[in-house]
Design a protein around this motif. Structure first.
Motif, PDB file in Angstrom:
ATOM      1  N   GLU A 159     -78.065 -14.040  26.515  1.00 29.05           N
ATOM      2  CA  GLU A 159     -77.961 -14.851  25.296  1.00 29.05           C
ATOM      3  C   GLU A 159     -78.948 -16.029  25.352  1.00 29.05           C
ATOM      4  O   GLU A 159     -79.639 -16.339  24.372  1.00 29.05           O
ATOM      5  CB  GLU A 159     -76.508 -15.348  25.139  1.00 29.05           C
ATOM      6  CG  GLU A 159     -76.242 -16.181  23.894  1.00 29.05           C
ATOM      7  CD  GLU A 159     -76.468 -15.423  22.583  1.00 29.05           C
ATOM      8  OE1 GLU A 159     -76.408 -14.171  22.596  1.00 29.05           O
ATOM      9  OE2 GLU A 159     -76.745 -16.087  21.559  1.00 29.05           O
ATOM     10  N   LEU A 160     -79.039 -16.659  26.514  1.00 26.81           N
ATOM     11  CA  LEU A 160     -79.986 -17.778  26.683  1.00 26.81           C
ATOM     12  C   LEU A 160     -81.429 -17.288  26.536  1.00 26.81           C
ATOM     13  O   LEU A 160     -82.267 -17.961  25.934  1.00 26.81           O
ATOM     14  CB  LEU A 160     -79.789 -18.434  28.050  1.00 26.81           C
ATOM     15  CG  LEU A 160     -78.468 -19.192  28.228  1.00 26.81           C
ATOM     16  CD1 LEU A 160     -78.221 -19.504  29.703  1.00 26.81           C
ATOM     17  CD2 LEU A 160     -78.471 -20.478  27.400  1.00 26.81           C
ATOM     18  N   SER A 161     -81.712 -16.097  27.068  1.00 24.86           N
ATOM     19  CA  SER A 161     -83.075 -15.552  26.991  1.00 24.86           C
ATOM     20  C   SER A 161     -83.468 -15.238  25.553  1.00 24.86           C
ATOM     21  O   SER A 161     -84.638 -15.272  25.202  1.00 24.86           O
ATOM     22  CB  SER A 161     -83.198 -14.277  27.826  1.00 24.86           C
ATOM     23  OG  SER A 161     -82.904 -14.577  29.171  1.00 24.86           O
ATOM     24  N   ARG A 162     -82.452 -14.929  24.718  1.00 28.54           N
ATOM     25  CA  ARG A 162     -82.733 -14.699  23.289  1.00 28.54           C
ATOM     26  C   ARG A 162     -82.890 -16.002  22.518  1.00 28.54           C
ATOM     27  O   ARG A 162     -83.007 -15.994  21.297  1.00 28.54           O
ATOM     28  CB  ARG A 162     -81.564 -13.903  22.674  1.00 28.54           C
ATOM     29  CG  ARG A 162     -81.652 -12.403  22.878  1.00 28.54           C
ATOM     30  CD  ARG A 162     -80.689 -11.675  21.938  1.00 28.54           C
ATOM     31  NE  ARG A 162     -79.288 -12.007  22.220  1.00 28.54           N
ATOM     32  CZ  ARG A 162     -78.541 -11.361  23.112  1.00 28.54           C
ATOM     33  NH1 ARG A 162     -79.042 -10.361  23.787  1.00 28.54           N
ATOM     34  NH2 ARG A 162     -77.293 -11.726  23.315  1.00 28.54           N
ATOM     35  N   GLY A 163     -82.821 -17.133  23.220  1.00 27.36           N
ATOM     36  CA  GLY A 163     -82.930 -18.427  22.537  1.00 27.36           C
ATOM     37  C   GLY A 163     -81.594 -18.936  22.026  1.00 27.36           C
ATOM     38  O   GLY A 163     -81.546 -19.881  21.235  1.00 27.36           O
ATOM     39  N   GLY A 164     -80.489 -18.300  22.487  1.00 28.79           N
ATOM     40  CA  GLY A 164     -79.157 -18.697  22.026  1.00 28.79           C
ATOM     41  C   GLY A 164     -78.536 -19.786  22.887  1.00 28.79           C
ATOM     42  O   GLY A 164     -79.154 -20.287  23.835  1.00 28.79           O
ATOM     43  N   LEU A 165     -77.294 -20.128  22.553  1.00 29.50           N
ATOM     44  CA  LEU A 165     -76.561 -21.184  23.246  1.00 29.50           C
ATOM     45  C   LEU A 165     -75.404 -20.573  24.032  1.00 29.50           C
ATOM     46  O   LEU A 165     -74.767 -19.630  23.570  1.00 29.50           O
ATOM     47  CB  LEU A 165     -75.980 -22.176  22.238  1.00 29.50           C
ATOM     48  CG  LEU A 165     -76.964 -22.818  21.248  1.00 29.50           C
ATOM     49  CD1 LEU A 165     -76.200 -23.716  20.268  1.00 29.50           C
ATOM     50  CD2 LEU A 165     -78.017 -23.630  22.001  1.00 29.50           C
ATOM     51  N   VAL A 166     -75.130 -21.110  25.215  1.00 29.02           N
ATOM     52  CA  VAL A 166     -73.989 -20.675  26.027  1.00 29.02           C
ATOM     53  C   VAL A 166     -73.348 -21.908  26.647  1.00 29.02           C
ATOM     54  O   VAL A 166     -74.035 -22.702  27.288  1.00 29.02           O
ATOM     55  CB  VAL A 166     -74.446 -19.734  27.169  1.00 29.02           C
ATOM     56  CG1 VAL A 166     -73.270 -19.427  28.098  1.00 29.02           C
ATOM     57  CG2 VAL A 166     -75.044 -18.449  26.633  1.00 29.02           C
ATOM     58  N   ALA A 167     -72.047 -22.072  26.447  1.00 29.26           N
ATOM     59  CA  ALA A 167     -71.351 -23.167  27.134  1.00 29.26           C
ATOM     60  C   ALA A 167     -71.022 -22.707  28.548  1.00 29.26           C
ATOM     61  O   ALA A 167     -70.639 -21.558  28.760  1.00 29.26           O
ATOM     62  CB  ALA A 167     -70.086 -23.552  26.378  1.00 29.26           C
TER      63      ALA A 167
END
Ligand code: AMP
Ligand code: MG
Length: 310
Positions: free
Chosen positions: A12-20
């Protein structure tokens, strides 16, 4: 969505997304620190003012050293003593750090969290992550995965690491050749720092009208929705109050009892404030803890911001 799948989170982070993600202090809202758009999304989801810079989380000192103009001897000494741990260093930034991360300034705040899941996530993703607290700006910081969902909604991916063992945010220091200046108190205090580098005591008290040495040191912060007051004794309490206290509360009151040792109090604090809020009283009264030492100082810093008027 709450998950324990590190690879899913890293993707998800690699796709430019956010992860808590969990840390030993509070849950952070992770985004690729070198991706301007991803960082902007983190600001937007939090509703965080653009001038309040983010802390960049790393999994090695080598990763940290590539974010700064010069990895100084003081930085190396602080890192070897306190990392991984709840200590954030503010240093002149390297050009590759986008200025959106630093609130437009030329320094960057960096720390290595003392949490296996946090460091594994950074490793799997393969680079530094910004990690502001994973809550709406100004509200109580999250110390469980459920707190994150309560604050940011069910769409955010949350890597679940259980409750955060420290429970309050890191100590932030500005580090120069001359030494360290504490910008935000945390569990690591000036005596411990002074064993490693000189500690500079700023002439600016962190009070209402002094210039803010750390742009995020807002007077009102970490605040429940309910009006919150700090009190020195539990003598006469309004009936509609919820009291958060270490000592024996009056028989008639609704109370949340707190542990008397500093570490346990800090670890419990934000969950207790959320519980107090959920009881929907007219006012939350917090008994001012009298203890001595850096953890109590950091706790009182958070309590005074939680109870500040606008
Ligand atoms: P939070 O993300 O809620 O833990 O807040 C981060 C804290 O670090 C805030 O108090 C920021 O103002 C502070 N901070 C981050 N970057 C810098 C910086 N470059 N200079 C001074 N303080 C910083
Ligand atoms: Mg925060």
């Amino acid at each position: 969505m709450i998950t324990s799948d590190i690879q899913l989170a890293a993707d998800e982070l690699s796709r430019g997304g956010l992860v808590a993600f969990p840390t030993e202090t509070v849950y952070g809202l992770g985004a690729d620190a070198l991706d301007e758009d991803a960082v902007r999304q983190a600001f937007a989801l939090k509703g965080r003012p653009a001038h309040n810079p983010l802390i960049v989380h790393v999994s090695s000192t080598e990763m940290a050293s590539r974010l700064v103009r010069n990895w100084s001897e003081n930085a190396e000494r602080i890192a070897s003593r306190f990392w991984p741990g709840p200590l954030t260093m503010v240093l002149p930034k390297a050009d590759r750090v986008p200025s959106v991360v630093t609130g437009g300034g030329d320094t960057v705040a960096i720390r290595m969290p003392d949490h296996d899941l946090a460091r594994s996530l950074i490793e799997s993703f393969g680079g530094p992550l910004v990690g502001p607290s994973a809550n709406r700006s100004g509200t109580i910081s999250p110390t469980t995965a459920a707190h994150v969902e309560d604050s940011l909604g069910p769409d955010i991916l949350v890597l679940d690491g259980g409750p955060c063992p420290r429970g309050i945010e890191s100590t932030v220091i500005r580090l120069t050749e001359a030494g360290a200046e504490i910008l935000r108190p945390g569990v690591i205090g000036s005596d411990e720092l002074a064993e490693i580098v000189p500690v500079i005591h700023s002439e600016h008290e962190l009070t209402a009208n002094a210039p803010l040495p750390s742009p995020g040191m807002l007077k009102k912060h970490y605040a429940p929705r309910t009006p919150t007051r700090l009190v020195d004794d539990l003598g006469e309490l309004p009936g509609q109050a919820v009291v958060v206290c270490i000592s024996e509360p009056p028989a008639s009151s609704r109370a949340i009892r707190m542990p008397s040792d500093a570490s346990s109090y800090a670890a419990r604090l934000y969950a207790a404030l959320r519980e107090a809020d959920e009881l929907a009283p007219e006012v939350i009264l917090i008994e001012r803890p009298p203890g001595i030492g850096p953890i109590w100082d950091a706790v009182r810093d958070r309590l005074s911001r939680a109870s500040a008027q606008n």
